[in-house]
Design a protein around this motif. Structure first.
Motif, PDB file in Angstrom:
ATOM      1  N   GLU A   1      29.751  55.026  38.188  1.00 44.77           N
ATOM      2  CA  GLU A   1      30.925  53.504  37.997  1.00 44.77           C
ATOM      3  C   GLU A   1      30.988  52.936  39.010  1.00 44.77           C
ATOM      4  O   GLU A   1      32.435  52.267  38.967  1.00 44.77           O
ATOM      5  CB  GLU A   1      31.642  54.935  39.268  1.00 44.77           C
ATOM      6  CG  GLU A   1      31.607  56.282  39.407  1.00 44.77           C
ATOM      7  CD  GLU A   1      32.487  57.120  40.124  1.00 44.77           C
ATOM      8  OE1 GLU A   1      33.666  56.225  40.260  1.00 44.77           O
ATOM      9  OE2 GLU A   1      32.496  57.930  40.301  1.00 44.77           O
ATOM     10  N   LEU A   2      29.661  52.054  38.847  1.00 41.85           N
ATOM     11  CA  LEU A   2      29.544  50.580  39.981  1.00 41.85           C
ATOM     12  C   LEU A   2      29.621  49.448  39.493  1.00 41.85           C
ATOM     13  O   LEU A   2      30.843  48.815  39.393  1.00 41.85           O
ATOM     14  CB  LEU A   2      28.560  51.129  41.144  1.00 41.85           C
ATOM     15  CG  LEU A   2      28.775  51.219  42.284  1.00 41.85           C
ATOM     16  CD1 LEU A   2      27.106  51.702  43.343  1.00 41.85           C
ATOM     17  CD2 LEU A   2      30.089  52.252  42.870  1.00 41.85           C
ATOM     18  N   PRO A   3      28.481  49.887  38.061  1.00 41.04           N
ATOM     19  CA  PRO A   3      28.875  48.444  37.183  1.00 41.04           C
ATOM     20  C   PRO A   3      30.524  47.496  36.579  1.00 41.04           C
ATOM     21  O   PRO A   3      30.933  46.864  37.134  1.00 41.04           O
ATOM     22  CB  PRO A   3      28.411  48.331  35.437  1.00 41.04           C
ATOM     23  CG  PRO A   3      27.297  50.188  36.336  1.00 41.04           C
ATOM     24  CD  PRO A   3      28.377  50.703  38.289  1.00 41.04           C
ATOM     25  N   ALA A   4      31.160  48.808  36.624  1.00 44.28           N
ATOM     26  CA  ALA A   4      32.377  47.867  35.828  1.00 44.28           C
ATOM     27  C   ALA A   4      33.458  47.829  37.594  1.00 44.28           C
ATOM     28  O   ALA A   4      33.717  46.204  37.874  1.00 44.28           O
ATOM     29  CB  ALA A   4      33.404  49.554  35.310  1.00 44.28           C
ATOM     30  N   LEU A   5      33.167  48.277  38.708  1.00 48.12           N
ATOM     31  CA  LEU A   5      33.710  47.218  39.454  1.00 48.12           C
ATOM     32  C   LEU A   5      32.998  45.943  40.205  1.00 48.12           C
ATOM     33  O   LEU A   5      33.676  45.312  40.892  1.00 48.12           O
ATOM     34  CB  LEU A   5      33.189  48.209  41.005  1.00 48.12           C
ATOM     35  CG  LEU A   5      34.282  48.316  42.250  1.00 48.12           C
ATOM     36  CD1 LEU A   5      35.870  48.211  41.761  1.00 48.12           C
ATOM     37  CD2 LEU A   5      33.894  49.555  43.295  1.00 48.12           C
ATOM     38  N   ARG A   6      31.764  46.421  39.820  1.00 48.78           N
ATOM     39  CA  ARG A   6      31.000  44.863  40.596  1.00 48.78           C
ATOM     40  C   ARG A   6      31.179  43.511  39.260  1.00 48.78           C
ATOM     41  O   ARG A   6      31.129  42.788  40.338  1.00 48.78           O
ATOM     42  CB  ARG A   6      29.149  44.951  40.436  1.00 48.78           C
ATOM     43  CG  ARG A   6      28.566  46.091  41.454  1.00 48.78           C
ATOM     44  CD  ARG A   6      26.858  45.395  40.970  1.00 48.78           C
ATOM     45  NE  ARG A   6      26.259  46.310  41.881  1.00 48.78           N
ATOM     46  CZ  ARG A   6      25.839  48.535  40.779  1.00 48.78           C
ATOM     47  NH1 ARG A   6      26.071  48.258  39.181  1.00 48.78           N
ATOM     48  NH2 ARG A   6      24.794  48.313  42.067  1.00 48.78           N
ATOM     49  N   ARG A   7      31.865  44.208  38.038  1.00 46.50           N
ATOM     50  CA  ARG A   7      32.331  43.320  37.394  1.00 46.50           C
ATOM     51  C   ARG A   7      33.779  41.918  38.045  1.00 46.50           C
ATOM     52  O   ARG A   7      34.081  41.164  37.479  1.00 46.50           O
ATOM     53  CB  ARG A   7      32.350  43.603  35.996  1.00 46.50           C
ATOM     54  CG  ARG A   7      31.478  43.276  35.233  1.00 46.50           C
ATOM     55  CD  ARG A   7      31.124  43.999  33.346  1.00 46.50           C
ATOM     56  NE  ARG A   7      31.845  44.723  34.035  1.00 46.50           N
ATOM     57  CZ  ARG A   7      31.466  46.422  32.874  1.00 46.50           C
ATOM     58  NH1 ARG A   7      29.965  45.887  33.488  1.00 46.50           N
ATOM     59  NH2 ARG A   7      31.753  47.298  32.817  1.00 46.50           N
TER      60      ARG A   7
ATOM     61  N   ALA B   1      38.220  39.109  42.095  1.00 47.61           N
ATOM     62  CA  ALA B   1      39.187  39.777  43.015  1.00 47.61           C
ATOM     63  C   ALA B   1      38.300  39.045  44.819  1.00 47.61           C
ATOM     64  O   ALA B   1      39.690  39.763  45.306  1.00 47.61           O
ATOM     65  CB  ALA B   1      39.686  41.200  43.052  1.00 47.61           C
ATOM     66  N   LEU B   2      37.507  39.790  44.384  1.00 48.34           N
ATOM     67  CA  LEU B   2      36.556  39.666  45.743  1.00 48.34           C
ATOM     68  C   LEU B   2      35.711  38.268  45.464  1.00 48.34           C
ATOM     69  O   LEU B   2      34.932  38.556  44.633  1.00 48.34           O
ATOM     70  CB  LEU B   2      35.993  41.086  46.002  1.00 48.34           C
ATOM     71  CG  LEU B   2      35.161  40.759  47.654  1.00 48.34           C
ATOM     72  CD1 LEU B   2      35.596  40.783  49.039  1.00 48.34           C
ATOM     73  CD2 LEU B   2      34.473  42.038  47.774  1.00 48.34           C
TER      74      LEU B   2
END
Length: 220
Positions: free
Chosen positions: A74-80, A158-159
């Motif tokens: 789940e993390l790669p999409a969030l890291r982008r 976003a961040l």
């Protein structure tokens, strides 16, 4: 945007915590300075926020996701959705400036024409529109830092996290980099900047996070 609840981070079992009992939250659209002496835990704090490590204990939420329980896939999409400006730039020496900045968009599967246009726009934004084909070793430290910043923001994160982005720059270049970070904040990014430069924080007042020996001693 970010919430840390009683976070402890150890890099090895039974090691002294790099972060110990940290509680804080960062509102969406905020700008924060992250201060503290060397070894205080600033880089570890940023590693948690850009999902390079997970907490040893406590709960970490980033952009509404519970990172402490999330599955690895789940993390790669969030890291982008997170941009990072590293202290040592981390530019790829075999790629020119344009390709370094375009790399996050290429990884995300953006079309070739669009990604090159977006990367070119970002380099113009940081004042390097004439250096598109230069290699990193041909640039000054300040120019390399601006390329690293363009790469971090090209996907409109976003961040946005910056780890000592002015540590190798003179005063004029430092002010220019901070102005660019502030402009990203005005465009809507949540920004966290780790720095040793007290004068930068005093010159540009914003929320302050201060770490000492892995503990958050100031948040406001």
């Amino acid at each position: 945007m970010v919430r840390l609840d009683n976070i402890t981070l150890r890099y090895r079992p039974n090691a002294t915590p790099a972060l110990n009992g940290v509680d804080c939250h960062l509102a969406a659209g905020s700008f924060s300075w992250l201060m503290g002496p060397s070894g205080a835990g600033k880089s570890s704090f940023l590693k948690l926020l850009h999902l390079a490590v997970r907490p040893s204990a406590g709960q970490l939420h980033v952009m509404g996701r519970a990172i402490h329980t999330a599955r690895r896939q789940e993390l790669p999409a969030l890291r982008r959705r997170i941009g990072v400006v590293f202290q040592d730039f981390r530019l790829l020496p075999h790629l020119d400036v344009l390709e370094n900045v375009a790399l996050p968009l290429r990884i995300a599967g953006r079309g070739e024409r669009q990604l090159l246009a977006d990367a070119t726009e970002m380099l113009r934004w940081v004042g390097l529109g004439e250096r598109l084909k230069a290699r990193p070793e041909e640039l000054s430290g300040g120019e390399q830092q601006r390329v690293a910043l363009a790469r971090a923001v090209v996907a409109r994160p976003a961040l946005l996290l910056a780890d000592e982005p002015t540590s190798n720059l003179d005063e004029a270049q430092s002010r220019r980099v901070v102005a660019l970070l502030q402009q990203m904040h005005r465009l809507g990014s949540t920004v966290v900047v780790a720095t040793h430069n007290q004068w930068l924080a005093e010159e540009n007042p914003a929320a302050m996070l201060r770490l000492e020996a892995g503990r958050l001693v100031e948040h406001g």
